[in-house]
Design an enzyme around this catalytic site. Sequence first.
Site, PDB file in Angstrom:
ATOM      1  CE  LYS A 153      25.251  35.388  40.565  1.00  0.00           C
ATOM      2  NZ  LYS A 153      26.440  34.496  40.686  1.00  0.00           N
ATOM      3  CE1 TYR A 185      21.583  31.620  40.229  1.00  0.00           C
ATOM      4  CE2 TYR A 185      23.452  32.177  41.610  1.00  0.00           C
ATOM      5  CZ  TYR A 185      22.933  31.881  40.374  1.00  0.00           C
ATOM      6  OH  TYR A 185      23.756  31.834  39.280  1.00  0.00           O
TER       7      TYR A 185
HETATM    8  P1  NDP Z   1      35.860  34.467  35.605  1.00  0.00           P
HETATM    9  O1  NDP Z   1      36.881  34.978  36.549  1.00  0.00           O
HETATM   10  O2  NDP Z   1      35.997  33.059  35.140  1.00  0.00           O
HETATM   11  O3  NDP Z   1      35.804  35.394  34.286  1.00  0.00           O
HETATM   12  C1  NDP Z   1      35.726  36.782  34.376  1.00  0.00           C
HETATM   13  C2  NDP Z   1      36.328  37.378  33.103  1.00  0.00           C
HETATM   14  O4  NDP Z   1      36.162  38.790  33.186  1.00  0.00           O
HETATM   15  C3  NDP Z   1      37.828  37.172  32.932  1.00  0.00           C
HETATM   16  O5  NDP Z   1      38.147  35.962  32.325  1.00  0.00           O
HETATM   17  C4  NDP Z   1      38.218  38.362  32.089  1.00  0.00           C
HETATM   18  O6  NDP Z   1      37.935  38.091  30.712  1.00  0.00           O
HETATM   19  C5  NDP Z   1      37.232  39.436  32.506  1.00  0.00           C
HETATM   20  N1  NDP Z   1      37.822  40.457  33.417  1.00  0.00           N
HETATM   21  C6  NDP Z   1      37.849  41.789  33.171  1.00  0.00           C
HETATM   22  N2  NDP Z   1      38.439  42.435  34.147  1.00  0.00           N
HETATM   23  C7  NDP Z   1      38.810  41.517  35.067  1.00  0.00           C
HETATM   24  C8  NDP Z   1      39.490  41.585  36.317  1.00  0.00           C
HETATM   25  N3  NDP Z   1      39.888  42.739  36.842  1.00  0.00           N
HETATM   26  N4  NDP Z   1      39.711  40.437  36.986  1.00  0.00           N
HETATM   27  C9  NDP Z   1      39.306  39.253  36.501  1.00  0.00           C
HETATM   28  N5  NDP Z   1      38.665  39.138  35.307  1.00  0.00           N
HETATM   29  C10 NDP Z   1      38.410  40.254  34.601  1.00  0.00           C
HETATM   30  O7  NDP Z   1      34.431  34.697  36.286  1.00  0.00           O
HETATM   31  P2  NDP Z   1      33.079  33.922  36.000  1.00  0.00           P
HETATM   32  O8  NDP Z   1      32.922  33.704  34.557  1.00  0.00           O
HETATM   33  O9  NDP Z   1      32.967  32.770  36.907  1.00  0.00           O
HETATM   34  O10 NDP Z   1      31.985  35.015  36.510  1.00  0.00           O
HETATM   35  C11 NDP Z   1      31.754  36.205  35.783  1.00  0.00           C
HETATM   36  C12 NDP Z   1      30.387  36.785  36.173  1.00  0.00           C
HETATM   37  O11 NDP Z   1      29.382  35.848  35.834  1.00  0.00           O
HETATM   38  C13 NDP Z   1      30.215  37.074  37.656  1.00  0.00           C
HETATM   39  O12 NDP Z   1      29.498  38.270  37.828  1.00  0.00           O
HETATM   40  C14 NDP Z   1      29.399  35.908  38.183  1.00  0.00           C
HETATM   41  O13 NDP Z   1      28.591  36.250  39.285  1.00  0.00           O
HETATM   42  C15 NDP Z   1      28.559  35.576  36.962  1.00  0.00           C
HETATM   43  N6  NDP Z   1      28.198  34.149  36.909  1.00  0.00           N
HETATM   44  C16 NDP Z   1      26.879  33.831  36.723  1.00  0.00           C
HETATM   45  C17 NDP Z   1      26.470  32.531  36.676  1.00  0.00           C
HETATM   46  C18 NDP Z   1      25.025  32.196  36.457  1.00  0.00           C
HETATM   47  O14 NDP Z   1      24.646  31.023  36.573  1.00  0.00           O
HETATM   48  N7  NDP Z   1      24.186  33.164  36.090  1.00  0.00           N
HETATM   49  C19 NDP Z   1      27.424  31.423  36.860  1.00  0.00           C
HETATM   50  C20 NDP Z   1      28.804  31.865  36.984  1.00  0.00           C
HETATM   51  C21 NDP Z   1      29.140  33.184  37.021  1.00  0.00           C
HETATM   52  P3  NDP Z   1      38.931  38.517  29.510  1.00  0.00           P
HETATM   53  O15 NDP Z   1      40.225  37.828  29.798  1.00  0.00           O
HETATM   54  O16 NDP Z   1      38.238  38.026  28.308  1.00  0.00           O
HETATM   55  O17 NDP Z   1      39.038  40.016  29.566  1.00  0.00           O
END
Ligand code: NDP
Length: 378
Positions: A141, A230
Amino acid sequence: MKSPRSDSPVSRRRFIGQISAAAAVALATRVSRAADAPPPPRKLGVALLGLGSYATNQLGPALRKTEHCRLAGVVTGDREKGRKWARDYGFPEKNIYGYDTMAQMAGNPDIDIVYVVTPNSIHAGNCIAAAKAGKHVICEKPMATSAADCDDVIEACREAGVRLTVGYRLHYEPHTAEFCRLAKENVYGPFMRINSENGFAIDPEARPATMWRLDRKLAGGGPLMDMGVYVIQAVCMAKAEAAPVAVTSKFGPVTLPKVFTEVEESIRWTMEFADGAVAKCYASYNDQVSSIRAEADKGWAELEYPAFYYDEPVLKTSQGKPYFPKVNHQVAQLDGMALELMAGRPSIAPGEMGRRDVAVIEAIYAAAKSGGRVEVKA
Ligand code: NDP
């Protein structure tokens, strides 16, 4: 049906010769039954795309506990991180992909589902690449940062003949599911007065890697996109999944001008429904709140703080406090979605629902900018 993997008659006869006749009959019967039994169902293979905080701390660990799916691969921009995941989770290095090599996944039978966990504005492109590789898609989401992007994702999945669902974990959480049931079955009559809020105090210094949330281009918006979704979800649950017909909205004051240079710090809005129900809502990046209360003529239901976080939500109703088991939200969601897929049942969190919520978000931002009432084109 004879199993192609049953023992050869010679080796089985030799083994049976060493045991008593009665035991041999019993064993032979068991062997033949085992040979006839269908093989245990395969766990669906999930590839996590984007190995950040949510993938690392919640989804990966959940996939160690799921019964109907397992972590089979990853898509990452950091190959070394991918190798570490392969070692930790025991999948082969051939199942590590980059964002630019996803097309090669098409020939990989280990992977059934790609779970997109990247910053919001990247979701649509990631989902479309996964669909083109012939994989089912779970998208975090908000599904995308515009309804037009949601339409593109839905169309790509339809064209590829793959399933699209949204990572709405709370639909699979028992207290929240009961809240949905109370609304769907009109137990207290239609909920007409609803209040809901969700937020947390963002700390740019504590977790700098996740601060794309304050970058409009990557996040698509502020707390409304992230936490407000949410609230929109929960309010629509209270209205038996109806979409609102119109919204009004107002941005909150900026108390931290150095932090909130691109996205709102907080936002308040109302959602109006066709039957006259009104929801008063709030989302914030500077307030630890998370709850919903819905009132009808014959009763009320409430999910208390922390209604939308990972903990067990507290459900209270005008009839008391019903008991439901505590579950790991991500395990329940992943297994729930895997079972829906294997049974060919429609999902309770389909792409169309993700699109509805993004259309509501667009209307709320339009209302905040115009200061007027905006109709929702969900
Ligand atoms: P993070 O920033 O921790 O992780 C995002 C990951 O995306 C990065 O580690 C990287 O992985 C990859 N990535 C690819 N392109 C980019 C970019 N341009 N900038 C930054 N990261 C990039 O985010 P979250 O894990 O907190 O959130 C990710 C998604 O999950 C969001 O859409 C958020 O809304 C959703 N979310 C949902 C939750 C829920 O309860 N349903 C809870 C938390 C988040 P790599 O290095 O492997 O390429």
